[in-house]
Write a protein that holds these residues in place. Sequence first.
Motif, PDB file in Angstrom:
ATOM      1  N   GLY A 185      -2.114   0.700  -3.805  1.00  0.00           N
ATOM      2  CA  GLY A 185      -0.804   1.262  -4.143  1.00  0.00           C
ATOM      3  C   GLY A 185       0.022   1.522  -2.908  1.00  0.00           C
ATOM      4  O   GLY A 185      -0.418   1.273  -1.780  1.00  0.00           O
ATOM      5  N   SER A 186       1.221   2.060  -3.145  1.00  0.00           N
ATOM      6  CA  SER A 186       2.099   2.402  -2.026  1.00  0.00           C
ATOM      7  C   SER A 186       1.799   3.812  -1.517  1.00  0.00           C
ATOM      8  O   SER A 186       1.925   4.078  -0.323  1.00  0.00           O
ATOM      9  CB  SER A 186       3.571   2.328  -2.465  1.00  0.00           C
ATOM     10  OG  SER A 186       3.877   1.039  -2.918  1.00  0.00           O
ATOM     11  N   LYS A 194       9.247  -3.239   2.144  1.00  0.00           N
ATOM     12  CA  LYS A 194       9.543  -2.161   1.197  1.00  0.00           C
ATOM     13  C   LYS A 194       9.944  -0.906   1.969  1.00  0.00           C
ATOM     14  O   LYS A 194       9.314  -0.558   2.952  1.00  0.00           O
ATOM     15  CB  LYS A 194       8.299  -1.901   0.330  1.00  0.00           C
ATOM     16  CG  LYS A 194       8.639  -1.226  -0.977  1.00  0.00           C
ATOM     17  CD  LYS A 194       7.427  -1.205  -1.894  1.00  0.00           C
ATOM     18  CE  LYS A 194       7.617  -0.141  -2.967  1.00  0.00           C
ATOM     19  NZ  LYS A 194       6.431  -0.033  -3.824  1.00  0.00           N
ATOM     20  N   LEU A 253      -3.107  -8.922  -2.539  1.00  0.00           N
ATOM     21  CA  LEU A 253      -4.174  -8.000  -2.929  1.00  0.00           C
ATOM     22  C   LEU A 253      -5.492  -8.742  -3.188  1.00  0.00           C
ATOM     23  O   LEU A 253      -6.565  -8.267  -2.803  1.00  0.00           O
ATOM     24  CB  LEU A 253      -3.717  -7.227  -4.185  1.00  0.00           C
ATOM     25  CG  LEU A 253      -4.706  -6.269  -4.804  1.00  0.00           C
ATOM     26  CD1 LEU A 253      -5.148  -5.195  -3.809  1.00  0.00           C
ATOM     27  CD2 LEU A 253      -4.094  -5.604  -6.047  1.00  0.00           C
ATOM     28  N   ARG A 286      -5.989   0.192 -11.679  1.00  0.00           N
ATOM     29  CA  ARG A 286      -4.612   0.700 -11.631  1.00  0.00           C
ATOM     30  C   ARG A 286      -4.472   1.792 -12.686  1.00  0.00           C
ATOM     31  O   ARG A 286      -5.169   1.784 -13.701  1.00  0.00           O
ATOM     32  CB  ARG A 286      -3.625  -0.440 -11.944  1.00  0.00           C
ATOM     33  CG  ARG A 286      -3.592  -1.524 -10.892  1.00  0.00           C
ATOM     34  CD  ARG A 286      -2.753  -1.176  -9.690  1.00  0.00           C
ATOM     35  NE  ARG A 286      -1.340  -1.072 -10.022  1.00  0.00           N
ATOM     36  CZ  ARG A 286      -0.446  -0.538  -9.192  1.00  0.00           C
ATOM     37  NH1 ARG A 286      -0.805  -0.032  -8.027  1.00  0.00           N
ATOM     38  NH2 ARG A 286       0.833  -0.484  -9.544  1.00  0.00           N
ATOM     39  N   MET A 308       1.441  -8.243 -12.822  1.00  0.00           N
ATOM     40  CA  MET A 308       0.582  -8.247 -11.630  1.00  0.00           C
ATOM     41  C   MET A 308      -0.827  -8.731 -11.960  1.00  0.00           C
ATOM     42  O   MET A 308      -1.406  -9.537 -11.239  1.00  0.00           O
ATOM     43  CB  MET A 308       0.494  -6.829 -11.052  1.00  0.00           C
ATOM     44  CG  MET A 308       1.601  -6.520 -10.093  1.00  0.00           C
ATOM     45  SD  MET A 308       1.120  -5.221  -8.936  1.00  0.00           S
ATOM     46  CE  MET A 308       0.825  -3.857 -10.017  1.00  0.00           C
ATOM     47  N   ASN A 355      -2.491 -12.040 -10.431  1.00  0.00           N
ATOM     48  CA  ASN A 355      -3.750 -11.906  -9.669  1.00  0.00           C
ATOM     49  C   ASN A 355      -4.870 -12.735 -10.288  1.00  0.00           C
ATOM     50  O   ASN A 355      -5.690 -13.326  -9.597  1.00  0.00           O
ATOM     51  CB  ASN A 355      -4.159 -10.430  -9.571  1.00  0.00           C
ATOM     52  CG  ASN A 355      -3.282  -9.673  -8.589  1.00  0.00           C
ATOM     53  OD1 ASN A 355      -2.674 -10.264  -7.707  1.00  0.00           O
ATOM     54  ND2 ASN A 355      -3.187  -8.368  -8.753  1.00  0.00           N
TER      55      ASN A 355
HETATM   56  O1  PNS Z   1       1.976   1.816  -5.943  1.00  0.00           O
HETATM   57  P1  PNS Z   1       2.617   0.489  -6.253  1.00  0.00           P
HETATM   58  O2  PNS Z   1       3.823   0.267  -5.370  1.00  0.00           O
HETATM   59  O3  PNS Z   1       2.932   0.342  -7.719  1.00  0.00           O
HETATM   60  O4  PNS Z   1       1.507  -0.628  -5.865  1.00  0.00           O
HETATM   61  C1  PNS Z   1       1.815  -1.995  -6.002  1.00  0.00           C
HETATM   62  C2  PNS Z   1       0.761  -2.897  -5.339  1.00  0.00           C
HETATM   63  C3  PNS Z   1       0.510  -2.468  -3.907  1.00  0.00           C
HETATM   64  C4  PNS Z   1      -0.537  -2.804  -6.106  1.00  0.00           C
HETATM   65  C5  PNS Z   1       1.294  -4.356  -5.402  1.00  0.00           C
HETATM   66  O5  PNS Z   1       2.601  -4.376  -4.914  1.00  0.00           O
HETATM   67  C6  PNS Z   1       0.462  -5.352  -4.615  1.00  0.00           C
HETATM   68  O6  PNS Z   1      -0.674  -5.609  -4.926  1.00  0.00           O
HETATM   69  N1  PNS Z   1       1.061  -5.944  -3.563  1.00  0.00           N
HETATM   70  C7  PNS Z   1       0.403  -6.887  -2.699  1.00  0.00           C
HETATM   71  C8  PNS Z   1       1.050  -8.265  -2.804  1.00  0.00           C
HETATM   72  C9  PNS Z   1       0.423  -9.077  -3.924  1.00  0.00           C
HETATM   73  O7  PNS Z   1      -0.783  -9.253  -3.995  1.00  0.00           O
HETATM   74  N2  PNS Z   1       1.282  -9.609  -4.824  1.00  0.00           N
HETATM   75  C10 PNS Z   1       0.835 -10.445  -5.938  1.00  0.00           C
HETATM   76  C11 PNS Z   1       0.502  -9.637  -7.172  1.00  0.00           C
HETATM   77  S1  PNS Z   1       1.961  -9.041  -7.926  1.00  0.00           S
END
Ligand code: PNS
Length: 161
Positions: A7-8, A40, A72, A86, A100, A104
């Motif tokens: 996450g962020s 971001k 990720l 999540r 997502m 993935n």
């Molecule tokens: O807390 P968040 O901002 O909702 O977390 C989002 C997160 C970090 C899980 C997502 O943005 C992420 O996995 N980013 C890494 C880039 C990636 O793998 N993108 C492809 C899947 S959408």
Amino acid sequence: MVVIYPGSFDPVTYGHIDIINRCAKKFDKVIVSVLNNSSKKNMFTVDERMDLLKKVLENYDNVEIDSFNGLLVDYAKKKNCSLIVRGLRAVSDFEYEMQMALVNKKLAKDIETIYMVAQGEYSYLSSSIVKEVATFGGDISCFVPKVVEKALREKIKGGQG
Ligand code: PNS
């Protein structure tokens, strides 16, 4: 079994902590990983976000705090972990989470995403809303631990909010 909770975390809230706490009870190890993505706009740097996570989770033996760049699924492979957790708060989270998870899955078919439903009392909570309330001087003590509250106040006072 090891899980990654990505996450962020800008910043960590009681909603995140609840999910981590529940995962720590169900899995052998939880890797809480902060996305290090310069595009971001975050209030806290990755180091600050990791530092706050370390402070609020210091009593957990099976929780590791880490950060990641890029995809990720690539990070999960590097950590030898095939399970991503999540949190799901309300229906409004669903569309983004579904997107997502499906992306993935296309990228790495052996990696699974599972969801933990947020407790009702945290279903409205997000880091963004906490930052907004704090920016306008509202009471955030029921949303974040003291150490996070202090860090937020300092950030805002310093004009970086
Ligand atoms: O807390 P968040 O901002 O909702 O977390 C989002 C997160 C970090 C899980 C997502 O943005 C992420 O996995 N980013 C890494 C880039 C990636 O793998 N993108 C492809 C899947 S959408």
